[in-house]
Motif scaffolding. Structure first.
Motif, PDB file in Angstrom:
ATOM      1  N   UNK A   5       0.738  -1.183  -0.076  1.00  0.00           N
ATOM      2  CA  UNK A   5       0.361  -0.122   0.256  1.00  0.00           C
ATOM      3  C   UNK A   5       1.156   1.246  -0.316  1.00  0.00           C
ATOM      4  N   UNK A   6       0.509   2.352  -0.494  1.00  0.00           N
ATOM      5  CA  UNK A   6       1.306   3.637  -0.899  1.00  0.00           C
ATOM      6  C   UNK A   6       1.176   4.373  -0.187  1.00  0.00           C
ATOM      7  N   UNK A   7       1.704   5.633   0.351  1.00  0.00           N
ATOM      8  CA  UNK A   7       1.345   6.497   1.361  1.00  0.00           C
ATOM      9  C   UNK A   7       1.455   7.371   0.844  1.00  0.00           C
ATOM     10  N   UNK A   8       2.080   8.530   1.525  1.00  0.00           N
ATOM     11  CA  UNK A   8       1.871  10.522   1.403  1.00  0.00           C
ATOM     12  C   UNK A   8       1.867  10.976   2.897  1.00  0.00           C
ATOM     13  N   UNK A   9       3.810  10.898   3.135  1.00  0.00           N
ATOM     14  CA  UNK A   9       3.411  11.808   4.605  1.00  0.00           C
ATOM     15  C   UNK A   9       4.376  13.189   4.290  1.00  0.00           C
ATOM     16  N   UNK A  10       4.276  14.022   5.476  1.00  0.00           N
ATOM     17  CA  UNK A  10       3.967  15.826   5.171  1.00  0.00           C
ATOM     18  C   UNK A  10       4.376  15.727   6.389  1.00  0.00           C
ATOM     19  N   UNK A  11       5.895  17.019   6.791  1.00  0.00           N
ATOM     20  CA  UNK A  11       5.860  17.130   8.149  1.00  0.00           C
ATOM     21  C   UNK A  11       6.656  18.524   7.767  1.00  0.00           C
ATOM     22  N   UNK A  12       6.270  19.516   8.851  1.00  0.00           N
ATOM     23  CA  UNK A  12       7.081  21.003   8.740  1.00  0.00           C
ATOM     24  C   UNK A  12       7.472  21.342  10.127  1.00  0.00           C
ATOM     25  N   UNK A  13       8.722  22.611   9.898  1.00  0.00           N
ATOM     26  CA  UNK A  13       8.977  22.514  11.247  1.00  0.00           C
ATOM     27  C   UNK A  13       9.436  23.730  11.383  1.00  0.00           C
ATOM     28  N   UNK A  14       9.897  24.556  12.499  1.00  0.00           N
ATOM     29  CA  UNK A  14      10.575  25.885  12.492  1.00  0.00           C
ATOM     30  C   UNK A  14      11.617  25.323  13.658  1.00  0.00           C
ATOM     31  N   UNK A  15      12.775  25.134  13.674  1.00  0.00           N
ATOM     32  CA  UNK A  15      14.042  24.967  14.292  1.00  0.00           C
ATOM     33  C   UNK A  15      14.601  26.506  15.349  1.00  0.00           C
ATOM     34  N   UNK A  16      14.381  27.048  16.367  1.00  0.00           N
ATOM     35  CA  UNK A  16      14.872  28.078  16.897  1.00  0.00           C
ATOM     36  C   UNK A  16      16.626  28.397  16.538  1.00  0.00           C
ATOM     37  N   UNK A  17      17.577  28.115  16.994  1.00  0.00           N
ATOM     38  CA  UNK A  17      18.810  28.224  16.890  1.00  0.00           C
ATOM     39  C   UNK A  17      19.745  29.199  17.029  1.00  0.00           C
ATOM     40  N   UNK A  18      21.286  29.059  17.576  1.00  0.00           N
ATOM     41  CA  UNK A  18      21.909  29.700  18.108  1.00  0.00           C
ATOM     42  C   UNK A  18      21.122  30.865  19.007  1.00  0.00           C
ATOM     43  N   UNK A  19      20.933  30.034  19.810  1.00  0.00           N
ATOM     44  CA  UNK A  19      20.080  30.963  20.854  1.00  0.00           C
ATOM     45  C   UNK A  19      21.047  31.763  22.072  1.00  0.00           C
ATOM     46  N   UNK A  20      20.390  32.928  22.248  1.00  0.00           N
ATOM     47  CA  UNK A  20      21.456  33.530  23.366  1.00  0.00           C
ATOM     48  C   UNK A  20      21.331  34.300  24.276  1.00  0.00           C
ATOM     49  N   UNK A 294      21.907  22.969  11.704  1.00  0.00           N
ATOM     50  CA  UNK A 294      22.535  21.935  12.379  1.00  0.00           C
ATOM     51  C   UNK A 294      21.601  20.506  12.252  1.00  0.00           C
ATOM     52  N   UNK A 295      20.520  20.784  12.984  1.00  0.00           N
ATOM     53  CA  UNK A 295      19.566  20.288  13.347  1.00  0.00           C
ATOM     54  C   UNK A 295      18.475  19.550  12.245  1.00  0.00           C
ATOM     55  N   UNK A 296      18.493  20.839  11.329  1.00  0.00           N
ATOM     56  CA  UNK A 296      17.371  20.791  10.010  1.00  0.00           C
ATOM     57  C   UNK A 296      17.351  19.165   9.474  1.00  0.00           C
ATOM     58  N   UNK A 297      18.007  18.241   8.900  1.00  0.00           N
ATOM     59  CA  UNK A 297      18.235  17.356   8.179  1.00  0.00           C
ATOM     60  C   UNK A 297      17.241  16.597   8.678  1.00  0.00           C
ATOM     61  N   UNK A 298      17.286  16.235  10.815  1.00  0.00           N
ATOM     62  CA  UNK A 298      16.788  15.141  11.299  1.00  0.00           C
ATOM     63  C   UNK A 298      15.247  15.462  12.080  1.00  0.00           C
ATOM     64  N   UNK A 299      15.037  16.222  12.035  1.00  0.00           N
ATOM     65  CA  UNK A 299      14.184  16.710  13.007  1.00  0.00           C
ATOM     66  C   UNK A 299      12.663  16.534  12.446  1.00  0.00           C
ATOM     67  N   UNK A 300      12.898  17.056  11.372  1.00  0.00           N
ATOM     68  CA  UNK A 300      10.799  16.152   9.850  1.00  0.00           C
ATOM     69  C   UNK A 300      11.188  14.992   9.668  1.00  0.00           C
ATOM     70  N   UNK A 301      11.942  13.921   9.389  1.00  0.00           N
ATOM     71  CA  UNK A 301      11.727  12.585   8.996  1.00  0.00           C
ATOM     72  C   UNK A 301      11.050  11.520   9.811  1.00  0.00           C
ATOM     73  N   UNK A 302      11.007  11.793  11.341  1.00  0.00           N
ATOM     74  CA  UNK A 302      10.146  10.597  11.261  1.00  0.00           C
ATOM     75  C   UNK A 302       9.159  11.256  11.889  1.00  0.00           C
ATOM     76  N   UNK A 303       8.549  12.082  11.406  1.00  0.00           N
ATOM     77  CA  UNK A 303       6.573  13.174  11.749  1.00  0.00           C
ATOM     78  C   UNK A 303       5.919  12.646  10.013  1.00  0.00           C
ATOM     79  N   UNK A 304       6.836  12.607   8.579  1.00  0.00           N
ATOM     80  CA  UNK A 304       6.954  12.593   7.601  1.00  0.00           C
ATOM     81  C   UNK A 304       7.138  11.334   7.718  1.00  0.00           C
ATOM     82  N   UNK A 305       7.433  10.198   8.073  1.00  0.00           N
ATOM     83  CA  UNK A 305       7.224   8.980   7.453  1.00  0.00           C
ATOM     84  C   UNK A 305       6.083   8.058   8.586  1.00  0.00           C
TER      85      UNK A 305
END
Length: 349
Positions: A5-20, A294-305
């Motif tokens: 069975x074929x399925x489509x998944x989407x996810x979006x996020x906002x990454x706060x970085x370089x906190x001061x 730095x963490x951009x690629x790793x945040x979204x895949x679990x939700x999208x999958x």
């Protein structure tokens, strides 16, 4: 069997970085980083040495910080050396974490290099027998009304022919330590959307990733190839989180995944070649408009999958809510859904 069975998944996020300072002090965290320092030194042969306390753990600082310095001083990247990661030999730093280094250390390197350019300008103007106000620094050279002089010549004179300089010319030398803090230190905000198409075999629990697309906004990209590597590596990590990696324990707290035979990692066959598109919205408060990524690629895949797997198996009454979504868990969920359907059918009859 009902087939794959074929399925489509989407996810979006906002990454706060370089906190001061304002962010971490507001959270009550004991360690509050608010700035970064960098050292920049012209060597006697006209090369450049940079020193930062953060460490490069694979994100390519040796290249990207040399590019920042080249943008200001014009010293070739190949002639720039980065000393990093040991605060016994570098300015103090809280380190490489929180997607902060390109913003903080990159800003500090830029600040130090600008001051170094000013010092070189004073020496170059003296060698050109001109007033500094009538000279300018560009592309590794001090340019005056009647000629120009290179950084190599300026460094050679400062280190090896000081008799050619007046005593009051650039007493600080060609070595600078400077600090940097963004205009607004509440952090940068990177965004991305991930889309994935999967094929799921309900009987085997196998998940095949058919297509993966990433649209990323990390501000101005100093080195797009390095960013692509960061995103692809993060994607591999995210796939592992979603489908394979699990640290299991028994009821006595003993680990059950002590080798890579038990702790599964995605390999080349499990990680697709993603399609990546970069948007570029510069940060208004950082040097060059860069953002942390730095963490951009790793945040979204679990939700999208998870969304794609649930899209594929939803008509069967299956919803996966726990990671990793392993083959065993998918098969168990499918069998449980079939059992519920059978019980409901018998009850209706």
């Amino acid at each position: 069997s009902v087939g794959r069975r074929v399925g489509l998944g989407l996810s979006i996020y906002c990454e706060q970085a370089a906190h001061g300072t304002s962010v971490y002090s507001g959270w009550g965290i004991p360690m509050v980083p608010g700035h970064e320092q960098a050292g920049a030194r012209l060597t006697p042969d006209g090369g450049l040495e940079l020193r930062i306390g953060a460490h490069s753990h694979g994100q390519g600082l040796e290249t990207t910080l040399a590019q920042v310095a080249h943008e200001i001083l014009g010293v070739p990247v190949a002639r720039t050396r980065l000393v990093h990661g040991d605060t016994a030999m570098t300015p103090y730093s809280t380190g490489s974490w929180g997607s902060r280094v390109m913003v903080m250390a990159g800003g500090a390197v830029a600040t130090a290099c600008r001051e170094l350019a000013d010092r070189a300008l004073a020496i170059g103007a003296h060698l050109l027998q001109a007033e500094p106000v009538n000279c300018r620094f560009a592309a590794g050279r001090v340019i005056g009304p009647t000629g120009d002089v290179s950084l190599e010549e300026i460094a050679r004179t400062w280190y090896r022919r000081p008799q050619d300089l007046a005593p009051d010319v650039n007493p600080g030398g060609l070595e600078v330590t400077a600090g940097y803090k963004p205009q607004r230190d509440s952090g940068t905000f990177s965004y991305a959307a991930h889309a994935v198409v999967v094929a799921v075999d309900p009987d085997l629990g196998a998940v095949e990733i058919l297509d993966y697309v990433i649209v990323e906004d990390g501000g101005v990209l100093v080195n797009p190839l390095v960013v692509d590597g960061q995103i692809c590596g993060g994607l591999a990590q995210g796939i592992g989180t979603a489908l394979y990696e699990e640290m299991a324990f028994d009821d006595r707290g003993q680990p059950l995944a002590t080798t890579f035979a038990d702790y599964l990692l995605p390999g080349a066959a499990e990680v697709p070649d993603p399609r990546i598109d970069h948007m570029e919205t510069p940060s208004p408060y950082t040097q060059f408009g860069v953002k942390g990524i730095g963490e951009g690629g790793a945040i979204a895949p679990p939700a999208a999958l998870a969304n794609a797997i649930n899209d594929a198996l939803g008509p069967l009454g299956v919803e996966m809510l726990r990671s990793p979504m392993s083959q065993r868990r998918i098969v168990e969920a499918v069998l449980a859904a079939r059992h519920r359907t059978a019980v409901g059918a018998r009850a209706a009859a």
